[in-house]
Design an enzyme around this catalytic site. Structure first.
Site, short mmCIF file in Angstrom:
data_model
loop_
_atom_site.label_atom_id
_atom_site.label_comp_id
_atom_site.label_asym_id
_atom_site.label_seq_id
_atom_site.Cartn_x
_atom_site.Cartn_y
_atom_site.Cartn_z
CE LYS A 178 -3.34 -2.88 0.21
NZ LYS A 178 -3.95 -3.38 -0.99
C1 PLP Z 1 -9.36 -3.56 -2.35
C2 PLP Z 1 -8.84 -4.29 -1.15
N1 PLP Z 1 -9.68 -4.54 -0.12
C3 PLP Z 1 -9.26 -5.17 0.99
C4 PLP Z 1 -7.96 -5.58 1.12
C5 PLP Z 1 -7.55 -6.28 2.38
O1 PLP Z 1 -6.50 -5.61 3.02
P1 PLP Z 1 -5.50 -6.45 3.99
O2 PLP Z 1 -4.56 -7.20 3.12
O3 PLP Z 1 -4.85 -5.39 4.80
O4 PLP Z 1 -6.39 -7.31 4.77
C6 PLP Z 1 -7.06 -5.36 0.09
C7 PLP Z 1 -5.66 -5.81 0.22
O5 PLP Z 1 -4.85 -5.86 -0.63
C8 PLP Z 1 -7.49 -4.69 -1.07
O6 PLP Z 1 -6.68 -4.46 -2.09
#
Ligand code: PLP
Length: 389
Positions: A178
């Site tokens: 990110k």
């Molecule tokens: C669009 C989207 N939603 C949710 C998530 C979930 O995030 P995390 O990996 O921090 O759980 C991601 C992770 O890449 C994502 O790209």
């Protein structure tokens, strides 16, 4: 993650030297400060830092009261975690088309609303802002919650407001991929105290009652939830990263604008809902055919990606969702629950043809906030040369 260094090392060192690694403490209180700083930076009344973006999405859905018997509208183009969060809450993800901006189509949302719809999840994919004016208007008309998935859009804006703070609640991710990162981590943002209180309990359900005065102003009966609590090391890293965020975004925007200005006479840009907002992590070009897109993506030096190829970002590759395997234990599987028996969707690989068409005719190039003038000029030259063919 774009930038990390000595400041993060020093912050971690301070936490280790304090020997207070639990989030509630009388020492550095990194988690408490990280949440205060997020409230300030994002302009949200409540912020909860937790273990992941997925945890923040699930906590928000649970706090909205979403559960078995409910439908939640999600776009066909998003990371699988968005749809999985809906299933984790016991509800049914209703998958709808993205439009030419690659974000959820307001028209498709409106067409998919039924008496079972409880929430809409716009996803600011690759940092491209959704059409939040249209989406919030639809939600208001039908009395629905809006949960913004801003997990790929940390710090971006739509019409001057931070992504994740426009709907009823929003989720950020701080995983490694990110804009900013704490290694792993996520945050829930909301201006709704009732949602914040319920998410506070849900995301830290066993410890929340025992440590500090976390429940002091909370008027919600305790209920069983999850353990999505973060530790002080993550919070210390996040605080430094939060301090870097706007500098990274300003540089990304400067780099992308320079590239866009230099290619706009020859390239077709993917349209966006706010040209001044978003995160500028990605330059997206649109082509007339998939063959043209693929030829450009693989041309010398371009290093492009056709988003159709990005695996679990495309609904056709969401295997456990498409196969309706919502849990290991069948009794806990929302796709098999009595309360959902009339609303289990009919998922088909060809159900969102417009999304697949846009994805196959688009090429992404990742921007870098630390490119020098020479590197930017080289990128522009490569793009112009490939488009001239
Ligand atoms: C669009 C989207 N939603 C949710 C998530 C979930 O995030 P995390 O990996 O921090 O759980 C991601 C992770 O890449 C994502 O790209």
């Amino acid at each position: 993650m774009f930038r990390i260094g000595k400041e993060e090392i020093d912050a971690v060192t301070r936490v280790i030297e304090s020997k207070q690694l639990f989030k509630i403490n009388k020492g550095l209180r990194e988690t408490e400060h990280a949440e205060e700083e997020m409230r300030e930076i994002f302009g949200a009344e409540h912020a909860l830092f937790m273990t992941s973006g997925h945890a923040a999405l699930v906590s928000a859905l649970i706090a909205m009261g979403v559960g078995p018997g409910d439908e939640v509208i999600v776009p066909a183009y998003t990371y699988i975690a968005t749809a999985m969060a809906v299933v984790a809450a016991g509800a049914m993800p209703v998958i709808v088309e993205a439009d030419e901006t690659l974000t959820i189509s307001p028209e498709a949302i409106e067409k998919s609303i039924t008496k079972h719809t409880k929430a809409i999840m716009p996803v600011h994919i690759q940092g491209f802002p959704c059409d939040m004016d249209a989406i919030t208007a639809i939600a208001k008309k039908h009395g629905l919650f809006v949960l913004e998935d801003a997990c790929q859009a940390d710090g971006g804006t739509y019409k001057g407001k931070r992504l994740g703070t426009i709907g009823t609640a929003g989720a950020l991710s701080f995983n490694y991929f990110k804009v900013i990162s704490a290694g792993e981590g996520g945050a829930l943002l909301t201006n709704d105290k009732s949602i914040a209180d319920k998410a506070l309990i849900y995301h830290d359900s066993s410890a929340v009652a025992f440590f500090g005065e976390q429940l002091k102003d909370v008027n919600v009966e305790p209920f069983c939830g999850n353990e999505y609590r973060v530790g002080e090391i993550s919070s210390a890293i996040l605080r430094v990263q939060l301090g870097r965020m706007d500098g990274i975004l300003d540089d990304l925007k400067r780099v992308k604008k320079t590239v866009v200005d230099a290619i706009s006479d020859v390239a077709t840009l993917v349209p966006t809902n706010d040209p001044d907002g978003g995160c500028a992590t990605t330059l997206a070009l649109r082509f007339d055919t998939e063959a043209e897109a693929r030829a450009f993506a693989t041309a010398e030096g371009v290093n492009g990606t056709v988003p159709f190829d990005t695996g679990k970002h495309v609904y056709t590759n969401w295997t456990p969702i498409m196969n309706k395997t919502g849990a290991l234990n069948p009794l806990m599987d929302p796709f098999k629950m009595e309360a959902n028996k009339d609303i289990v969707p009919d998922y088909r690989a060809d159900m969102c043809p417009k999304t697949l068409d846009y994805l196959s005719r688009t090429v992404y190039m990742m921007m870098n906030p630390d490119w020098t003038k020479e590197e930017i000029d080289a990128k522009i030259a490569v793009i112009r040369k490939a488009l001239a063919k």
